[in-house]
Structures are given as structure tokens and as C-alpha cells.
Design an enzyme around this catalytic site. Structure first.
Site, PDB file in Angstrom:
ATOM      1  NE  ARG A   9      32.870  11.119  -4.558  1.00 14.55           N
ATOM      2  CZ  ARG A   9      32.641  10.035  -3.841  1.00 14.55           C
ATOM      3  NH1 ARG A   9      33.592   9.125  -3.685  1.00 14.55           N
ATOM      4  NH2 ARG A   9      31.475   9.844  -3.259  1.00 14.55           N
ATOM      5  CG  HIS A  39      28.765  11.782 -13.643  1.00 12.29           C
ATOM      6  ND1 HIS A  39      27.678  12.581 -13.402  1.00 12.29           N
ATOM      7  CD2 HIS A  39      29.321  11.548 -12.418  1.00 12.29           C
ATOM      8  CE1 HIS A  39      27.554  12.795 -12.103  1.00 12.29           C
ATOM      9  NE2 HIS A  39      28.547  12.189 -11.474  1.00 12.29           N
ATOM     10  CE1 TYR A  90      36.823   7.901  -2.381  1.00 11.59           C
ATOM     11  CE2 TYR A  90      38.039   7.487  -4.422  1.00 11.59           C
ATOM     12  CZ  TYR A  90      37.034   8.150  -3.738  1.00 11.59           C
ATOM     13  OH  TYR A  90      36.243   9.056  -4.403  1.00 11.59           O
ATOM     14  CD  GLU A 110      32.080  12.353  -9.387  1.00 12.93           C
ATOM     15  OE1 GLU A 110      31.926  11.719  -8.337  1.00 12.93           O
ATOM     16  OE2 GLU A 110      31.178  12.489 -10.237  1.00 12.93           O
ATOM     17  CG  ASP A 122      28.570  12.065  -3.754  1.00 16.28           C
ATOM     18  OD1 ASP A 122      27.769  12.942  -4.160  1.00 16.28           O
ATOM     19  OD2 ASP A 122      29.171  11.285  -4.512  1.00 16.28           O
ATOM     20  CG  ASP A 135      26.982  14.471  -8.205  1.00 14.95           C
ATOM     21  OD1 ASP A 135      27.139  14.188  -7.002  1.00 14.95           O
ATOM     22  OD2 ASP A 135      27.345  13.726  -9.137  1.00 14.95           O
ATOM     23  CG  HIS A 145      25.522   8.907 -12.981  1.00 17.97           C
ATOM     24  ND1 HIS A 145      25.882   7.659 -12.585  1.00 17.97           N
ATOM     25  CD2 HIS A 145      26.148   9.757 -12.114  1.00 17.97           C
ATOM     26  CE1 HIS A 145      26.688   7.733 -11.526  1.00 17.97           C
ATOM     27  NE2 HIS A 145      26.847   8.998 -11.219  1.00 17.97           N
ATOM     28  CG  HIS A 187      35.775   7.252  -8.717  1.00 15.72           C
ATOM     29  ND1 HIS A 187      35.838   8.571  -9.120  1.00 15.72           N
ATOM     30  CD2 HIS A 187      35.999   7.264  -7.384  1.00 15.72           C
ATOM     31  CE1 HIS A 187      36.078   9.333  -8.070  1.00 15.72           C
ATOM     32  NE2 HIS A 187      36.194   8.572  -6.996  1.00 15.72           N
ATOM     33  CG  ASP A 244      -2.156  -0.862   0.983  1.00 17.61           C
ATOM     34  OD1 ASP A 244      -2.302  -1.372  -0.141  1.00 17.61           O
ATOM     35  OD2 ASP A 244      -2.943  -1.048   1.935  1.00 17.61           O
ATOM     36  CG  HIS A 279      28.095   3.723  -5.386  1.00 16.84           C
ATOM     37  ND1 HIS A 279      28.059   2.978  -6.532  1.00 16.84           N
ATOM     38  CD2 HIS A 279      28.512   4.957  -5.783  1.00 16.84           C
ATOM     39  CE1 HIS A 279      28.442   3.708  -7.560  1.00 16.84           C
ATOM     40  NE2 HIS A 279      28.724   4.919  -7.138  1.00 16.84           N
ATOM     41  CD  GLU A 303      30.302  14.729  -7.484  1.00 20.75           C
ATOM     42  OE1 GLU A 303      29.969  14.206  -6.393  1.00 20.75           O
ATOM     43  OE2 GLU A 303      29.914  14.315  -8.587  1.00 20.75           O
TER      44      GLU A 303
HETATM   45  N1  GLY Z   1      26.700  11.117  -6.579  1.00 20.29           N
HETATM   46  C1  GLY Z   1      26.938  10.260  -7.643  1.00 20.29           C
HETATM   47  C2  GLY Z   1      28.208  10.544  -8.301  1.00 20.29           C
HETATM   48  O1  GLY Z   1      28.971  11.349  -7.796  1.00 20.29           O
HETATM   49  O2  GLY Z   1      28.478  10.057  -9.358  1.00 20.29           O
HETATM   50 MN    MN Z   2      29.103  12.677  -9.463  1.00 18.02          MN
HETATM   51 MN    MN Z   3      28.424  12.752  -6.279  1.00 17.72          MN
END
Ligand code: GLY
Ligand code: MN
Ligand code: MN
Length: 441
Positions: A406, A354, A388, A384, A260, A271, A361, A350, A38, A243, A408
């Protein structure tokens, strides 16, 4: 600031131009997502559907049909009918009249009539554009409509001879942002920057990560916004989980916290990542790593220039990060070789960014003819870089282990150079420490 119907119409005009004559485009919004018994997730319209319609209700399909000429096209909106009983329970609906009067559809139909009406529209068109492969149920519906259209061949009718990927056109349109879109993204960025500033001011040792997340949500909510993706609030070694969204551990004095998190405003995302000390003061090791990431980020931002390859900021960042790791003794060897062999991936696994837009994204191809495409005026990208050091990495001195950083920001490529939308939240060590000290006093 809000987009107007004239803005959405202009987008449909541009789509029609690219569809060619005697073509049809069919686009549905997102389905409502079930959460548990529900209870659904709050509905959020599909980005490309909203981009073309400005229509935010669930259960809607837009159809654009060109005639012999692309200048003359029909825009139809299939949506929920008005229903007093349902509206008392579940809220306002534009209905058929609203679709025409408020959303400027040429034709509007009850969504329940889609199967019936679409066939008429599909018959004898040359090209059908839809988002192939987005949702299996919709692919199946399209196949069914094509079959029904072909069943009329003996009556001289038939289905379109070409089925084309609508995303190819719409994604490219969405990739280049208009001044108004940049303005909306600037507002989203300002709110998100204020949320990060508040987090820096409110954090205290022993606070739970989710309590710090609540400080961000407070600012988003005060502006009628929701997060544009699940917020990451990772203290200490949790920052090394890229993540990490559990956000359910205590924040310890002496650790950094990586946040983040950002919101969307009028369907446009920001972002942002910032990393700062829970107790307000960077340790020497944290400082050393942070300065490398920050230097990499500044240099990468500077590479977001019209004509540069999409990947250039990443390459610039990797070079600075790798040199920094060599200087601290975390990597050993020749700079070019460590880059060539991707040895840096032990600490930086990474990419550096993006596309950013209605989706965090965002859509848009990254390569053209096998080459990274070049930045154009109005493209928006995140920058970003991070480092790490895994908590169990025995190849490094224990003093470095469990530090994750990080930084960003969101950057627009413009004729005047890189424009940083998210500059309102500090990132220099001295500025962060000063802001946090002031908040405590
Ligand atoms: N917050 C998602 C990224 O930085 O790609
Ligand atoms: Mn990002
Ligand atoms: Mn991010």
C-alpha cells in the site's frame, strides 16, 4: 505554529451563526479511558470539543447560547476547579479563572455544577444542539435535563422544542480546512515523513517489527508528538492483514515491510503508508506489483481536483490496478467486466481514501443528495491504493503469494490542484533503493 484563542473564537462565532437565535449547544470532551488498575490511557481531548474551545483538559463541557440574535451569544466552560492537592498529584488545571482569562469563556463553572447550572440555560430555548448518539451516558443526561426542564411547565417554563444533531454543523466546518489548519497538517506530515525515512534507513533483516515501530516512535517523540492511530508494521504476508497492529514478528530478508504510521501535531493528524524491501532491494514480483500500485496512486492523486467527485480517485485507481492485474495474469477477462463485477476485490478490498483532519478518519459527509460530493478548496483526503495477494490464494502462481503493498499520501484539494502534504518521504523504487543503500554504506 499553534492556533490562538482568536481562531477558536472565530469557530464559535461561525457555529452560533448557524444555530439560529434562542438556541443552545452543549458539547462535552472525551471521557478518560481506563486502561487497567490505577492506570488510564493518556488523555486526548475530543476533536470537535477542542476545535471549538482549544481546551485540552479532561472533564469539560462547553455551552454556547444564542439570544434573540446569533451575533450575541454566551460561551460557558464547565471544567475542573483548581485544587492544590489534586494538582500536586495529577498536574496543572486552568480552573475557573483560567477558563475565563486564558480560554476566553464568558462564564465558567466547576464541572460538578453542570447538572444545576445547565437547567437554567436550557429553559425556554427553542433549539438544543448536541452530539446525539456519541455516548449513551451523555444522551441519558440530556434526556434527564429535558425532563427536568419540562417539569417546570406549570411555572411557565419548558424544554427546547427541537433537539438537533450538532455534528451536522461542526463536521461540515471541520471538513473544510483553513490555511492554518493546513499548515498544522503540513507539520504533522513532515514529522511523519521523517519517521518513515528513518524506518527505511534503520531496517535490517531479522529485526523485529516492534523494533522498527520504535524507530518511528523515536521521531514522533522527538517532536512531542504521538501516533494519530495504532501503527501498522507488517513484514511479508502480515502486510495482507489490513489492520495488523501486533507488530511482533521478525522481518525477513526477501520480504517487503508495510508501514502505515503517522503522528498528530497540535491535534491535527497525518496518515502515511510506505512499503519497502527489508533487505533494500525489490524482487521482480515485488517490483511488478509495486509499480502498479504506484501508478494507480499517482493517477488517483491527480484526480483530487476541485469539482471532481469524491469517489473519482478510487475509480481511477481501481481501473489502473485491475489493468495491472490483468497484465500480470493475476486476473483474467475483460477490464470493464472485472471492474463491474468487482473481481479486483480479491486483491484490493478497501477504498482509496478518507477525509483527514483532527481525526485520522475525519468527519464530514461523503455524499450529498445521494451523490458523491465534489472536492472543494481546503478538503484533505488520503490516497491509499494497495494490492494484497493472500498467502493462501491458490488461484495465483505461488511467486505472488503473501505480497502486500500500500502507498498512502495526504492530499489537499486546492485552486492550484492537488497539494501532497506527505511528499517528503520517497516512494519511487529507485529512490527507496538508493536511500536504503546509502544508509547501509
Ligand atoms: N491508517 C488508517 C488508514 O489508513 O485508514
Ligand atoms: Mn488512511
Ligand atoms: Mn493509513
Amino acid at each position: 505554529m499553534k492556533l490562538t484563542q482568536a481562531d477558536f473564537e472565530l469557530r464559535r462565532d461561525r457555529l452560533a451563526q448557524q444555530m439560529g437565535p434562542n438556541s443552545i449547544a452543549i458539547i462535552e470532551t472525551s471521557p478518560v479511558a481506563y486502561r487497567n488498575r490505577d492506570a488510564d490511557y493518556k488523555f486526548r481531548a475530543d476533536s470537535s470539543f477542542f476545535y471549538l474551545t482549544g481546551f485540552a483538559e479532561p472533564e469539560a463541557v462547553a455551552v454556547i447560547e444564542t439570544t434573540d440574535t446569533v451575533d450575541d451569544y454566551t460561551y460557558s466552560l464547565f471544567c475542573r476547579e483548581r485544587n492544590r492537592e489534586m494538582e500536586i498529584w495529577n498536574g496543572y488545571r486552568a480552573g475557573i479563572d483560567g477558563a475565563i482569562e486564558d480560554f476566553e469563556a464568558d462564564e465558567a463553572y466547576a464541572i460538578d455544577l453542570l447538572d444545576e447550572e445547565i437547567l437554567e440555560k436550557l429553559l425556554n430555548k427553542e433549539r438544543l444542539y448536541y452530539r446525539i448518539g456519541h455516548r449513551a451516558e451523555f444522551d441519558a443526561k440530556i434526556s434527564q435535563w429535558i425532563k427536568q426542564a419540562d417539569a417546570q411547565q406549570r411555572r411557565g417554563n419548558g424544554s427546547p422544542s427541537q433537539v438537533l444533531q450538532l455534528d451536522r454543523i461542526v463536521d461540515e466546518m471541520r471538513l473544510i480546512k483553513s490555511d492554518q489548519e493546513i499548515e498544522l497538517m503540513q507539520i504533522a506530515s513532515n514529522i511523519s515523513a521523517a519517521a518513515h525515512t528513518r524506518a527505511m534507513q534503520q531496517v535490517r533483516p531479522d529485526m523485529m517489527e516492534y523494533a522498527l515501530e520504535a524507530e518511528l516512535n523515536y521521531v514522533f517523540g522527538q517532536h512531542g508528538c504521538v501516533p494519530s492511530y495504532n501503527s501498522i508494521v507488517g513484514g511479508g504476508e502480515n502486510a495482507c492483514i489490513l489492520h495488523y497492529v501486533e507488530n511482533n514478528k521478525p522481518l525477513n530478508s526477501g520480504d517487503l515491510v508495510l508501514i502505515d504510521a503517522a503522528c498528530e501535531y497540535e491535534f491535527y493528524a497525518s496518515d502515511i503508508t510506505r512499503t519497502f524491501p527489508v533487505n533494500g532491494k525489490f524482487s521482480p514480483e515485488q517490483k511488478a506489483l509495486y509499480e502498479i500500485v504506484l501508478a494507480a496512486q499517482y493517477a488517483a492523486i491527480d484526480a483530487v481536483r476541485i469539482g471532481n467527485a469524491y469517489r473519482e480517485p478510487h475509480e481511477v485507481a481501481v481501473r489502473i490496478l485491475t489493468q495491472g492485474l490483468i497484465d500480470l495474469g493475476l486476473l483474467k477477462g475483460d477490464l470493464n467486466e472485472l471492474i463491474e463485477t468487482e473481481a479486483f476485490r480479491q486483491f484490493y478490498m478497501h477504498g482509496t481514501g478518507h477525509w483527514l483532519g483532527m481525526d485520522v478518519h475525519d468527519v464530514g459527509s461523503y455524499k450529498a443528495d445521494g451523490e458523491w460530493r465534489a472536492y472543494e478548496d481546503g478538503m484533505v483526503v488520503t490516497v491509499e491504493p494497495g494490492l494484497y495477494i493472500a498467502p493462501d490464494d491458490e488461484s495465483v502462481d505461488p511467486k505472488w503469494r503473501g505480497i502486500g503493498i500500500r502507498i498512502e499520501d495526504d492530499v489537499v484539494a486546492t485552486q492550484q490542484g492537488p497539494l501532497v502534504l506527505t511528499k517528503d518521504v520517497v516512494k519511487e523504487i529507485a529512490d527507496i533503493e538508493q536511500l536504503m543503500a546509502q544508509a547501509k554504506s
